[in-house]
Design an enzyme around this catalytic site. Sequence first.
Site, PDB file in Angstrom:
ATOM      1  NE  ARG A 163       3.556 -11.664   2.348  1.00  0.00           N
ATOM      2  CZ  ARG A 163       2.337 -11.421   2.836  1.00  0.00           C
ATOM      3  NH1 ARG A 163       2.561 -10.958   4.131  1.00  0.00           N
ATOM      4  NH2 ARG A 163       1.030 -11.290   1.773  1.00  0.00           N
ATOM      5  N   GLY A 164       3.676  -9.172   0.549  1.00  0.00           N
ATOM      6  CA  GLY A 164       2.190  -7.794   0.649  1.00  0.00           C
ATOM      7  C   GLY A 164       3.313  -6.010   0.018  1.00  0.00           C
ATOM      8  CB  ALA A 165       1.985  -4.372  -3.121  1.00  0.00           C
ATOM      9  NE  ARG A 211       7.658 -11.154  -4.896  1.00  0.00           N
ATOM     10  CZ  ARG A 211       6.617 -11.473  -3.445  1.00  0.00           C
ATOM     11  NH1 ARG A 211       5.913 -10.921  -3.382  1.00  0.00           N
ATOM     12  NH2 ARG A 211       5.327 -12.120  -4.784  1.00  0.00           N
ATOM     13  CD  GLN A 253       1.173 -16.112   0.323  1.00  0.00           C
ATOM     14  OE1 GLN A 253       0.687 -17.243  -0.035  1.00  0.00           O
ATOM     15  NE2 GLN A 253       1.512 -15.560  -0.508  1.00  0.00           N
ATOM     16  CG  ASP A 266       0.423  -8.126  -4.762  1.00  0.00           C
ATOM     17  OD1 ASP A 266      -1.093  -9.114  -5.009  1.00  0.00           O
ATOM     18  OD2 ASP A 266       1.069  -8.526  -3.859  1.00  0.00           O
ATOM     19  CG  ASN A 295      -4.895 -10.121  -3.951  1.00  0.00           C
ATOM     20  OD1 ASN A 295      -4.049  -9.034  -4.425  1.00  0.00           O
ATOM     21  ND2 ASN A 295      -6.050 -10.996  -3.713  1.00  0.00           N
ATOM     22  CE  LYS A 296       0.437 -14.513  -3.526  1.00  0.00           C
ATOM     23  NZ  LYS A 296       1.032 -14.836  -4.332  1.00  0.00           N
TER      24      LYS A 296
HETATM   25  C1  LIG Z   1      -1.685  -5.895   0.349  1.00  0.00           C
HETATM   26  S1  LIG Z   1      -0.561  -5.989  -0.791  1.00  0.00           S
HETATM   27  C2  LIG Z   1      -0.836  -8.248  -0.141  1.00  0.00           C
HETATM   28  C3  LIG Z   1      -1.123  -8.641  -1.925  1.00  0.00           C
HETATM   29  O1  LIG Z   1       0.439  -9.831  -1.319  1.00  0.00           O
HETATM   30  C4  LIG Z   1       0.344 -10.964  -1.445  1.00  0.00           C
HETATM   31  O2  LIG Z   1       1.227 -11.465  -2.494  1.00  0.00           O
HETATM   32  P1  LIG Z   1       2.956 -12.258  -1.966  1.00  0.00           P
HETATM   33  O3  LIG Z   1       2.266 -12.899  -0.515  1.00  0.00           O
HETATM   34  O4  LIG Z   1       3.157 -12.661  -2.746  1.00  0.00           O
HETATM   35  O5  LIG Z   1       3.723 -10.342  -1.839  1.00  0.00           O
HETATM   36  C5  LIG Z   1      -0.985 -10.690  -2.366  1.00  0.00           C
HETATM   37  O6  LIG Z   1      -1.036 -10.959  -3.439  1.00  0.00           O
HETATM   38  C6  LIG Z   1      -1.738 -10.452  -0.821  1.00  0.00           C
HETATM   39  O7  LIG Z   1      -2.876  -9.783  -1.244  1.00  0.00           O
END
Ligand SMILES: CSC[C@H]1O[C@H](OP(=O)(O)O)[C@H](O)[C@@H]1O
Length: 369
Positions: A53-55, A90, A203, A244, A254-255
């Site tokens: 996960r993570g953009a 996603r 996270q 994201d 963002n989250k």
């Molecule tokens: C550098 S992108 C990180 C960003 O992605 C996370 O979302 P997820 O864990 O649901 O993919 C979160 O928004 C982070 O800030």
Amino acid sequence: MKVADKHYRTIWLSKDGRSVDLIDQRWLPHELRVETVGTVEGVATAIRDMWVRGAPLIGVTAAYGVAIRMAEDPSDKALDDVWETLHETRPTAINLRWALDAMRDLLRKLPEAERAAAAYARAAEIADEDVELNRSIGRHGLEIIRQIAARKKPGEPVNILTHCNAGWLATVDYGTATSPIYHAMEEGIPVHVYVDETRPRNQGAQLTAWEMAGHGVPHTLVVDNAGGHLMQHGMVDMVIVGTDRTTADGDVCNKIGTYLKALAAKDNDVPFYVALPSPTIDWTVRDGVKEIPIEERSGDEVSLVWGKDEAGAVRQVRISPEATPAGNPAFDVTPARLVTGLITERGIATASADGLAKLFPDRAKADAA
Ligand SMILES: CSC[C@H]1O[C@H](OP(=O)(O)O)[C@H](O)[C@@H]1O
């Protein structure tokens, strides 16, 4: 980054030269599990179920998913089908579409016989580019930390609050929001990080805390709702988060919970920075609240929580009544007016159309056209 004494990226080409090995982040911090994924369905599951996960990492994983499909069937139809399959995993992180478009735009111009090799090469390039973009973000963000450190008493740490995980686990390496922190550590600047747990997937508690501990960064885990209190009491010198998808006008998706941190920062005059590589900028949208699709994930992620029990088994437990329905919007949008600056690989932009266009004149026109 280093885990114990071994350097890891989050994803890499398997020994078979076709599959990818990736860290299945669902088991961290309790277990470091590496999975080998060799099919498009496997890549789709890894993204959809947040093994990765993570953009930026979602984008790189999808790029390898395209390569895996091209090795099976390099036809135009297979290329379009894999784009659709992975794009729907996603909806919010723009890096997913950016990477899929980068792969398809390259491959559709090539003869089928050349597509598989070109796809693996491009996927590897995107992964390597991510690392370099994040290093640059770190260098630019370090300057902000240096300036804050210069105003502190000798030895007093720069207190930084971060939300979710925008660390090396959200990218191929270095991270975005964490890159300036790692660079400050390497320069010997005292820092301390408040790590938001980041409900419901935690996270922060599971991933950012693990990263900070692994890199020897002094840190304190706090509940999501503590940030405003810490800022009111002067305990936070800056907030730095990832994103994201950031719009051409500087709105930051963002989250979930990021918006509330930005409001508290504004109310307490705490600088609120967003670290992002340029593939996370969506030049085709301006109003983030109106235009960015917010992923709604299963309510079970709110009602059930993962952890390690006394016997050392990692399992889920229920924290709410069976009959209670749970809503789970996974992201929110922080309007540009609440953002102090956007730390990109080309420098720090004000969160505005002009600010981004100044740093990315080549993109602002082309992509919005
Ligand atoms: C550098 S992108 C990180 C960003 O992605 C996370 O979302 P997820 O864990 O649901 O993919 C979160 O928004 C982070 O800030």
